[in-house]
Structures are given as C-alpha cells and as structure tokens.
Design an enzyme around this catalytic site. Structure first.
Site, short mmCIF file in Angstrom:
data_model
loop_
_atom_site.label_atom_id
_atom_site.label_comp_id
_atom_site.label_asym_id
_atom_site.label_seq_id
_atom_site.Cartn_x
_atom_site.Cartn_y
_atom_site.Cartn_z
CB SER A 102 -6.06 1.31 -2.82
OG SER A 102 -4.89 0.43 -3.54
NE ARG A 106 -10.78 -3.84 -16.01
CZ ARG A 106 -10.13 -4.40 -14.98
NH1 ARG A 106 -8.72 -4.44 -15.58
NH2 ARG A 106 -10.39 -5.07 -14.25
N GLY A 150 1.03 -1.02 -0.11
CA GLY A 150 -0.04 -0.07 -0.04
C GLY A 150 0.84 1.18 -0.20
CB SER A 173 2.44 -9.18 5.08
OG SER A 173 2.69 -8.06 5.90
CG HIS A 199 -1.32 -3.64 10.04
ND1 HIS A 199 -1.40 -2.25 9.38
CD2 HIS A 199 -1.09 -4.19 9.08
CE1 HIS A 199 -1.58 -2.13 8.15
NE2 HIS A 199 -1.14 -3.41 7.86
CB ILE A 200 0.02 -9.99 12.41
CG1 ILE A 200 -1.39 -10.53 12.47
CG2 ILE A 200 0.57 -9.23 13.42
CD1 ILE A 200 -1.37 -11.85 13.38
CG ASP A 239 -4.18 -7.64 9.87
OD1 ASP A 239 -3.68 -8.07 10.96
OD2 ASP A 239 -3.58 -7.28 9.02
NE ARG A 296 -0.74 -8.02 -7.64
CZ ARG A 296 -0.23 -6.97 -8.16
NH1 ARG A 296 0.24 -6.88 -9.23
NH2 ARG A 296 -0.09 -5.69 -7.29
#
Lengths: 354, 354
Positions: free
Chosen positions: B242, B204, B89, B322, B319-320, B294, B172
């Site tokens: 985002s 799109r 981010g 990753s 905030h774990i 998270d 993703r």
C-alpha cells in the site's frame, strides 16, 4: 618429434565460423588444435566471404541467415563433414542436398526451450492486455489526456472460463509454454478449467493414447485436432511448428477468418508461416484482439512503416525468442561441441537425424 | 397508495457516481430505486461538480483520482453513510477523517488479483528480456541494420540458478504473482530452486511459523526480511504494498544502490513509492537491468520526455494493472453492490475495516 607433429597435423581440421560466438565458445574453438577461420563480428559475413573460406573446411558453424545449400557444399568440397547451426530450426538447410553428400548436421535443441516459452507467454500477455496501444499512450505524451477510467484499454483475461489454448505444432517448446500459461488460467480442478488443442504433422495410430498421456501430464484435456478446428476453438493460438513446404503461409486469410474475434495469435516459430498481408487485414478489420510476433516474413528487412509494425494491436519483436544470456550461452557451447565432435568423427551432443 | 409511496420515498437515497461504471453496473444502480446522480463519462468530473452534487448524498462511488477528504465529507453533509471506491487501494482517502465521521468505506479487493498479477509478470518479462529496446529497433526502422546475432539484446533468465524473487509487500496479489513466476523458474525440487523474500509492515510474534506455512504453500523457501535485505538479495523485485507515509519514497537512491546490478524492479502498486529521479539515475548508470512500471509518481501528468519514458530500459504503462474485462467488470459490480448495501445499512460485500 617430427612423427608426433605429423600425427597432430593429420588430425588438424579447418573449421569456419560465421559469427562471433562469444568468449567462452571462441576460446573452446581456438584451443581445440584445429584451424579456426572465424568472422568474429556481430553482423553476418558476405556470402562471398563464406564461399571463399569454406573451401577445404571440415566443419562450418552457421546461423539462420546462412543458407546451407549445394552452392555452399560445393564451395567447401569433399573435406566437409559437418555443418553445425546455432539454432533449433533448420529451414535454412537444403536437407536433401546435405543428406545426398552424407554431411552431418548439428543443431541446438532444448537449451532454448525455456527462453522461447518465456517469449511466447510475454507475447500472449502483451497482445491480450493491449500493451502496444498502452505504450503509445505514454510514449506519445497522451497520458495526461487519457486518464485512468474503468474500461480504458481493457483486454480479455486468461482466467476466462473454459479458455482454450491452441498450438500449431506441439513439441517441447509448446509443452513448456503450456505449463507456464496454466499458472495464469482458472485452476486445473475448476469446473471452468482450460483445455488445450494442437496440430501435429505426425499421424500416429495410437493418437488417443498419446492425448490421454498429455491430458494426464498437463492436467487439462489435451487433444490433437485439424488446423481448422485449431483456428476455430483457440482463444490463444501459438505458432511453434517448423517452417517447411506444408507450413509456409499456413496461417492465411482462410485460417484467420475462422479464428475467434477476441483471440490472440502468437508466432514464435518462423515468419513465413503467417501471411503478413492477411494478418494486417484481419487486425485492421478488428477481427482478432491482437497479435504478437517474434518473427515476421522478410525479417530483418522490415521497415518502420510495415503495416504490422504500424498497427498498435500487433507487437513485433526482432526475433529475440531465445535471447536470454543462459540460452544463448548454451547454444554457443552446443554449436561448438557439435562441430568439434563432427570434424573428429565422434558422437555429437545434438545431431539432427536426417 | 400514498402510504406505500411515502415508505418507498423514505427509503430512497441519493447516490453520486463519479464515472461511467459500464452498462451492467449502471443498470443495477438505475433500477435500485435510489436517486442516481452520475457523471457518465470516461474522464473525471471536475472537483466542483463532485462537491456540488454530493450535497445530501447518502453514498458516493469514487475512483483513485477523487480525493476523499474533509472537503468532500463536509460538502456531502450528515446524510453521507458510505464511500465506495472502484479500487483495492485507498490512498486517496483521508482515513482519519472518514473514521471520525463514522462513514463506511467499500473497496474492491480480490477481483483484480489475477489481472494485476498478470501485469506484474508481464512487466518482469518485458524488463528482463529488454523489450523496450527491442521494440525501438523495430519501430525506428533499425531492424535491417540490426540483424540477428548470437548475443543481441540478451537479458537475464528466470531459469538462472537460485533465483531470488522479492516482494515489497506480501498480500494476495503478491501470492498470485509468485505462483505464476514459479512456472518460469528452475523446478521447485531442483537443487537450484528459487526462493522468495518479502517485507511486511506487520510484525508478528509467530513470524517463523508464518514463513514455514508460506514455504510449504509455495514449495520454495519464503521468508520475511528487512527492506535492505530485500534490496540486496532480490533478482526480481516487485512492489505490491500500500501507499502510505511509511512506503512513500521508500524505493529511493539508498535502496536502489543496494540492489543487484542485473536485477529488475517492478512497480504495480502506487507511483510515489518509487523516487523517479533516483530510478532514472540508477538506470542511466547501468545499475539495474531494467524496470517495469505500471504506475509512476505524478501520473497521469507524465510527458513524453519524462526521463523514465525516454529510457528504453524502463517500461512505463498507463496504469492498466487491473485492466482485464473480467476484473474491471467485477470491480464495477462490487463497487455498486457496496454502495447499495451501504446506503441501505446492510452488510457490504467488501467493506474496509477501519
């Protein structure tokens, strides 16, 4: 009219139900035409209540907490045809005693496979990603003093190359658990694909053929091993076997010492398979990354200061493995259909082969 | 010799590093031949330290907590070529300011996809299976008074027929999360197979074609919807977009009111996307089965008595997302390779297109 009434009465049996089975299942019981004696609460009845009420019963619906032994069978008397348990495990049965009296046993296999497999994966993720410690940081108000940093609370990854997933017992729930876990690992066609090892109490002459079938089915090398190989090779070790004289205390100090230092141990079977004192000591020493227990020896009498409850590397859940609304609803339905078929001498939807 | 030394010196740049990036990454930096000024601790440096040290730097390695704005860019001066963030981010960047000065931005996409997807599934399972309440029963010593019963702590099942999995943002990490969750649902070929809905900020012209491709890829109907349809249809709703002016506060009272009563809401993106007051009120009213966060608005300054921390239907992790050893190691590696390539004017392994 009198004759009809008598015929109906002759077919009317007494069924004792040891817990509230929910609206749908209780309605099915109450509209069955049989005499239903139910302890319609969420807490267990006293043993005295059970023994007094089973007298003359043809069928009994029990839970894990209700011991099915000679005491209960004798209190019921010769009328007893069927004991239907609201569980897939039957370690609360004295199987020899039940068999000796020719009493049929109903249980609830399969309908809880998905829920228990979900719980197994939940505990794998909680133990590997150090959720016990993470929750403490937040709940104890330590987050402001514990800001994000690159290696804070990092744990091992399921994508690690050549991950080995181990199962103590490899029945249907283990298969469901393995299929879920394989969605988290390196792809099955990667050079670093995972593999599976398992123990099984059954010794079969065509073991190689069976393992070849498993390997084809799961898409990763799968093989039966001895317990010490399971302990040594597993990165993730999940207990999913029955509790019996052979498995009681099987995961003891000797077993735990053989395990990898960064492995996680998960128990979603029965508490007494794991020696709690040995597990607490292993975690205390930093041997093992963590443990996730849905069951624990001595449950539900587990105080807040139990060493495994106090250790943030150990997640202890209050036996909610199958606690999804779908599974528990299906278990109630199956438990009642088993007891009704049993008292009526019909084929049961899920009868335990004794 | 003098000439060689001068050439080397001419290529030597100052790189400021705002946190300990671990042994491997710090070794790579220190052996790069550049001047490394590093705040080698696990806590953030003061803003004053950053502003003082960035003066004359060609490259800076930052974390989410370090605002990259005019203040920082002016403190660095015209030597600054690259800011490399240890994150996927970039909401801590004033992108317009960075762009105006022609400064390149490095970030760490992809290497954390698996870990964050694991965390998303972990939170889905924790919220659906009421793990917050379950842990309280054990940790508060209430298990002896809360014995097993058929419908104790039951939650909704991922195998429910026609489950709808929703994603706010469908990049993703969402794809990785969906693939994992589909291992827990009814099979893709079942008549009760799950389906997927998602929102996307990109409009799109070939949307139908894109959705057909997703449907083929994931094996379940997958379609782009508006935010209110996402809120209304999702049984499991996962925030993975985002943070920007459009998404800030997007999950507010109006959005939450549209959600199903037994849905779960998961945020593994950025805290401010969810209005914490509105979420606490929704959970308090019993609207929503539960939430798994998270990230949370205001982190890390979240006290123990924050209404979302106090509500056992809400799981709050620090905030774990990753925080697996593999992902964080790869992020550190990528962060350093980005800054080195940036200061040397080379192609970066992961440059953000501005």
């Amino acid at each position: 009219m009198g004759g009809l009434s008598q015929t109906k009465s002759a077919g009317k049996r007494k069924i004792v139900v040891c817990r509230d089975l929910g609206k749908d299942a209780m309605t099915m019981l109450n509209s069955s035409g049989h005499e239903i004696v139910a302890w319609e609460r969420d807490t267990p009845p006293s043993r005295e209540w059970v023994l007094r009420n089973v007298n003359g019963a043809s069928g009994v619906c029990v839970m894990m907490a209700d011991a099915v032994n000679d005491e209960l069978l004798e209190a019921a008397g010769p009328s007893l045809k069927i004991v239907s348990t609201f569980s897939v495990g039957y370690d609360h049965f004295d199987i020899a005693a039940v068999k000796a009296k020719g009493i049929r046993v109903g249980y609830t296999p399969n309908v809880l496979n998905d829920s228990v497999a979900d719980t197994a994966v939940l505990l794998v993720l909680m133990a590997m990603r150090r959720v016990g410690e993470a929750l403490q940081v937040v709940q104890e108000g330590r987050w402001p003093q514990t800001p994000w940093s690159p290696f804070l609370l990092t744990g091992p990854a399921l994508t690690r190359p050549s991950l080995t997933i181990g199962f103590l017992g490899f029945g249907r729930i283990s298969h469901c658990t393995l299929e879920r876990l394989l969605a988290f690992t390196q792809p099955r066609d990667s050079p670093h694909h995972p593999s599976c090892v398992y123990t099984s109490s059954r010794i079969r002459s065509n073991q190689q053929e069976i393992d070849n079938e498993y390997t084809a089915r799961f898409g990763v090398p799968t093989r039966r091993v001895e317990a010490d190989v399971l302990a040594r090779e597993s990165d993730v070790l999940i207990i999913l076997c029955s509790l019996n004289e052979d498995t009681k205390g099987m995961v003891n100090e000797t077993f735990l010492e053989k395990m990898k230092r960064d492995a996680v141990l998960i128990n979603v079977a029965r508490g007494p398979i794991v020696d709690s004192v040995a597990l607490a000591a292993a975690l205390e020493k930093g041997h093992l990354c963590g443990a996730g227990l849905d069951v624990i020896d001595g449950e539900p009498n587990i105080p807040a200061n139990h060493p495994l409850v106090l250790n943030p590397r150990c997640i202890v859940l209050p036996h909610i493995g199958s606690a999804s609304d779908m599974s528990r609803g299906s278990m109630a339905d199956l438990c009642v259909r088993n007891v009704l078929a049993g008292v009526e001498g019909k084929e049961m939807p899920a009868e335990l082969g004794l």
